[in-house]
Design a protein around this motif. Structure first.
Motif, PDB file in Angstrom:
ATOM      1  N   ALA A   1      -9.464  -5.256  -3.768  1.00 56.45           N
ATOM      2  CA  ALA A   1      -8.349  -4.425  -3.328  1.00 56.45           C
ATOM      3  C   ALA A   1      -8.844  -3.026  -2.977  1.00 56.45           C
ATOM      4  O   ALA A   1      -8.468  -2.448  -1.948  1.00 56.45           O
TER       5      ALA A   1
ATOM      6  N   ASN B   1       5.347  -3.802   1.371  1.00 54.37           N
ATOM      7  CA  ASN B   1       3.918  -3.628   1.539  1.00 54.37           C
ATOM      8  C   ASN B   1       3.265  -3.121   0.253  1.00 54.37           C
ATOM      9  O   ASN B   1       2.156  -3.502  -0.106  1.00 54.37           O
ATOM     10  N   HIS B   2       4.014  -2.265  -0.474  1.00 56.66           N
ATOM     11  CA  HIS B   2       3.490  -1.760  -1.746  1.00 56.66           C
ATOM     12  C   HIS B   2       3.294  -2.905  -2.729  1.00 56.66           C
ATOM     13  O   HIS B   2       2.348  -2.925  -3.496  1.00 56.66           O
TER      14      HIS B   2
ATOM     15  N   ARG C   1       2.555  -5.936  -2.067  1.00 55.69           N
ATOM     16  CA  ARG C   1       1.341  -6.690  -1.762  1.00 55.69           C
ATOM     17  C   ARG C   1       0.109  -5.969  -2.275  1.00 55.69           C
ATOM     18  O   ARG C   1      -0.853  -6.581  -2.717  1.00 55.69           O
ATOM     19  N   ALA C   2       0.151  -4.646  -2.215  1.00 48.89           N
ATOM     20  CA  ALA C   2      -0.971  -3.879  -2.759  1.00 48.89           C
ATOM     21  C   ALA C   2      -1.079  -4.132  -4.264  1.00 48.89           C
ATOM     22  O   ALA C   2      -2.171  -4.329  -4.800  1.00 48.89           O
TER      23      ALA C   2
ATOM     24  N   VAL D   1      -0.036  -6.770  -5.941  1.00 50.78           N
ATOM     25  CA  VAL D   1      -0.532  -8.126  -6.182  1.00 50.78           C
ATOM     26  C   VAL D   1      -2.042  -8.199  -5.937  1.00 50.78           C
ATOM     27  O   VAL D   1      -2.774  -8.836  -6.691  1.00 50.78           O
ATOM     28  N   SER D   2      -2.509  -7.504  -4.905  1.00 58.18           N
ATOM     29  CA  SER D   2      -3.947  -7.556  -4.622  1.00 58.18           C
ATOM     30  C   SER D   2      -4.747  -6.950  -5.765  1.00 58.18           C
ATOM     31  O   SER D   2      -5.865  -7.375  -6.049  1.00 58.18           O
TER      32      SER D   2
ATOM     33  N   TYR E   1      -1.492   3.169  -7.140  1.00 56.23           N
ATOM     34  CA  TYR E   1      -0.551   2.071  -7.259  1.00 56.23           C
ATOM     35  C   TYR E   1      -0.358   1.632  -8.695  1.00 56.23           C
ATOM     36  O   TYR E   1       0.744   1.288  -9.109  1.00 56.23           O
TER      37      TYR E   1
ATOM     38  N   GLU F   1      -4.948  -9.677  -8.325  1.00 55.65           N
ATOM     39  CA  GLU F   1      -5.809 -10.776  -7.916  1.00 55.65           C
ATOM     40  C   GLU F   1      -7.280 -10.397  -7.991  1.00 55.65           C
ATOM     41  O   GLU F   1      -8.104 -11.194  -8.397  1.00 55.65           O
ATOM     42  N   ASN F   2      -7.621  -9.221  -7.538  1.00 54.38           N
ATOM     43  CA  ASN F   2      -9.015  -8.798  -7.573  1.00 54.38           C
ATOM     44  C   ASN F   2      -9.092  -7.307  -7.290  1.00 54.38           C
ATOM     45  O   ASN F   2      -9.061  -6.874  -6.151  1.00 54.38           O
TER      46      ASN F   2
END
Lengths: 342, 234
Positions: free
Chosen positions: A205, A190-191, A193-194, A196-197, A215, A200-201
């Motif tokens: 996020a 889950n971390h 994905r944070a 990566v978000s 993070y 991405e933006n």
């Protein structure tokens, strides 16, 4: 960071190739016990450097590829790890701690020292983005080098000799596998994905409730830790380190591996580290022209595959098929076989 | 539910909001209308914690949140659908929705809410494994709203959901905003499309260069001579 161990993807993609490769090396090493020498010191040295570079590339990928923070100071963290662990083990080698205990201990100390410096640097600079962050990290990387150059305990520009040669293939393999596993699990959790978000933006996020500063700093600190670990392995392999080994060009070299392998692709980083360490050696017969070929390879790769060997995907049988079916004779397709070849 | 008093925000030397006050009651749709640069988006970004006010207070359910960081504000139950959608382009539709529920740990509830979003926007269900960057503008807006719903917000801040969309799609989106509101979420809507905004809102405020110049029920404002001239095209 608490997380579930996720090896499903690893099993499918990286493990078969990687394990086969490692098993082969280990087989050679075991044979050596019985007096059959398959690989000589020279090849062993390359294999060690390859795996140190894998740790460096994978750890920078967490910062640069996954989280999208362009950091140009990775060699600085490597230097911190190298010097701290080297000084510690020179000091501790007089005690009667056995090597099996002492070596991981000093390596971890080096990693933690690098992580601490990473935090000191990360907290003020990570509010910057893109080019600005790159320049700030570049500056800090140089500061670390210059500080080492001027301290007494590091012996300055003369370099630090007499580091016990603890690093061998076994140790490097162990720490390489550990590093890849830990970072793989961070990315797939889950971390991850944070992280990566954020790449991405970042604003979106933040609007989703991701604690972006936390993070970003965590990714930076974890990346610095593993760079410090790699630095320690490097120091105990060569037995001598000097600030020259950790200059800006080293950071660029690591960055090259990450970009060539594909930003965000761990398998890409691993393979790029292997190729970029091995290629100059394979090209040795060309003598002084080898760096031309090496550089040309880089230019061509960037011209025809800007996204790196693997883009953001992980290497897999499926990806290989995708490459091979539409266009025959394409370059990156051939490179996937590289890990077993070297 | 939300009470804003004398909020001032500046970007460096440029004063974007010169002290605005307004309130949103639970269950309402409230809209802020105004031209470009009036300070509408700034207002939303300040409420959600992406910007800090220079002075003034923002009170949400009795709690002062003007100094709280954005991740805390999300966990209090405010979610923002940012201007220009800002979806995560290289993540799939499903992953975008999961990131919307980033702070939640109740996996069963998250699954239910994804189904709920798909029932609002069936087109997202069809494209759930597609990369979000490959969606059309309208679909991206649907995804942005869906993602905003995934944190189960009490208050949803919508920043220009009609931007760059075909008129038919805009009607669709506004119908669903009304439905979301009927299902219990309070909505603060910022719009340049004053016609549409006033048609679904209960209360409205008109923002002009950082100040609230008019306020009242949406019905009143849509009959107001000044508003008709400036924002409703006659």
């Amino acid at each position: 960071m608490a997380m579930k161990i996720d090896v499903s993807g690893l099993k499918k993609y990286l493990l078969p190739a990687g394990l086969a490769f490692l098993l082969l090396i280990n087989l050679f090493l075991v044979l050596e016990f019985f007096g059959v020498e398959v690989i000589d010191r020279y090849v062993k040295g390359i294999l060690i450097l390859m795996q140190i570079n894998i740790i460096l590339a994978v750890s920078l990928n967490l910062i640069n590829g996954v989280t999208g923070m362009l950091s140009l100071g990775h060699a600085g963290f490597m230097a911190v790890g190298a010097y701290v662990s080297a000084i510690l083990s020179i000091f501790l080698s007089k005690s009667n701690l056995p090597e099996v205990l002492l070596f991981p201990l000093v390596l971890c100390a080096g990693g933690l020292a690098a992580a601490f410096i990473g935090m000191l640097i990360g907290v003020p600079t990570l509010r910057l983005r893109g080019d600005y962050l790159a320049i700030a990290t570049l500056g800090f990387g140089e500061i670390i080098r210059v500080v080492i150059l001027n301290l007494d305990i590091t012996k300055g520009a003369r370099g630090l000799p007499g580091i016990p040669n603890y690093t061998n293939l076994w140790w490097v393999e162990l720490f390489m596998v550990l590093s890849v596993l830990v970072i793989w699990n961070i990315i797939k959790s889950n971390h991850g994905r944070a992280l990566v978000s954020i790449r991405e933006n970042e604003i979106a996020a933040e609007a989703m409730g991701v604690h972006t500063t936390y993070y970003k700093v965590s990714a930076f600190v974890i990346g610095a830790f593993f760079a410090g670990l790699a630095g320690g392995l490097f120091a105990h392999y060569l037995g001598y380190i000097s600030p020259k080994s950790f200059d800006f060009m080293k950071s660029i070299e690591i960055l090259l591996m990450v970009v060539l392998g594909g930003l965000g692709s761990l398998t890409g980083s691993v393979i790029a580290a292997i190729v970029l360490t091995g290629l100059p050696e394979l090209l040795r017969f060309l003598q002084s022209y080898r760096m031309v070929i090496y550089s040309l390879t880089l230019v061509l790769l960037m011209l025809y595959r800007q996204e790196g060997l693997f883009g953001r995907d992980e290497a897999s049988a499926e990806l290989l098929r995708k490459w091979l079916t539409p266009r025959k004779k394409n370059h990156p397709g051939g490179e996937a076989g590289e890990p077993t070849e070297s | 539910m939300l009470e804003i008093k004398e909020m001032r925000v500046a970007y460096g030397a440029i004063k974007a909001l010169k002290g605005i006050s307004f309130s949103v009651n639970a269950g309402e749709i409230v809209t802020l209308i105004g031209a470009n640069g009036a300070g509408k988006s700034t207002t939303l970004k300040t409420i959600s914690g992406l910007l800090r006010p220079q002075s003034g207070s923002i009170i949400f359910e009795g709690r002062e949140i003007s100094t709280a960081p954005s991740y805390e504000i999300v966990s209090l139950g405010i979610s923002q659908v940012p201007e220009g959608r800002r979806i995560f382009p290289r993540q799939s539709v499903l992953e975008n929705l999961e990131l919307g529920a980033y702070q939640r740990k109740d996996y069963k509830g998250i699954k239910e809410d994804i189904q709920q979003v798909f029932s609002y926007f069936p087109r997202l269900a069809e494209r759930q494994n597609q990369l979000a960057g490959t969606l059309s503008g309208g679909e991206q807006q649907m995804l942005a709203i869906g993602r905003g719903l995934m944190s189960r917000p009490k208050l949803m801040l919508l920043d220009e959901p009609s931007m760059g969309l075909a008129p038919l799609l805009v009607q669709d989106i506004f119908r669903i905003i009304k439905e979301i509101n009927a299902n219990g979420a309070t909505i603060l809507l910022v719009e340049q499309n004053a016609n549409m905004a006033l048609s679904i809102a209960k209360k409205a405020y008109v923002l002009e260069t950082g100040k609230i110049v008019l306020s009242g029920s949406a019905e009143e404002l849509s009959r107001n001579e000044q508003v008709r001239k400036a924002y409703l095209g006659g």
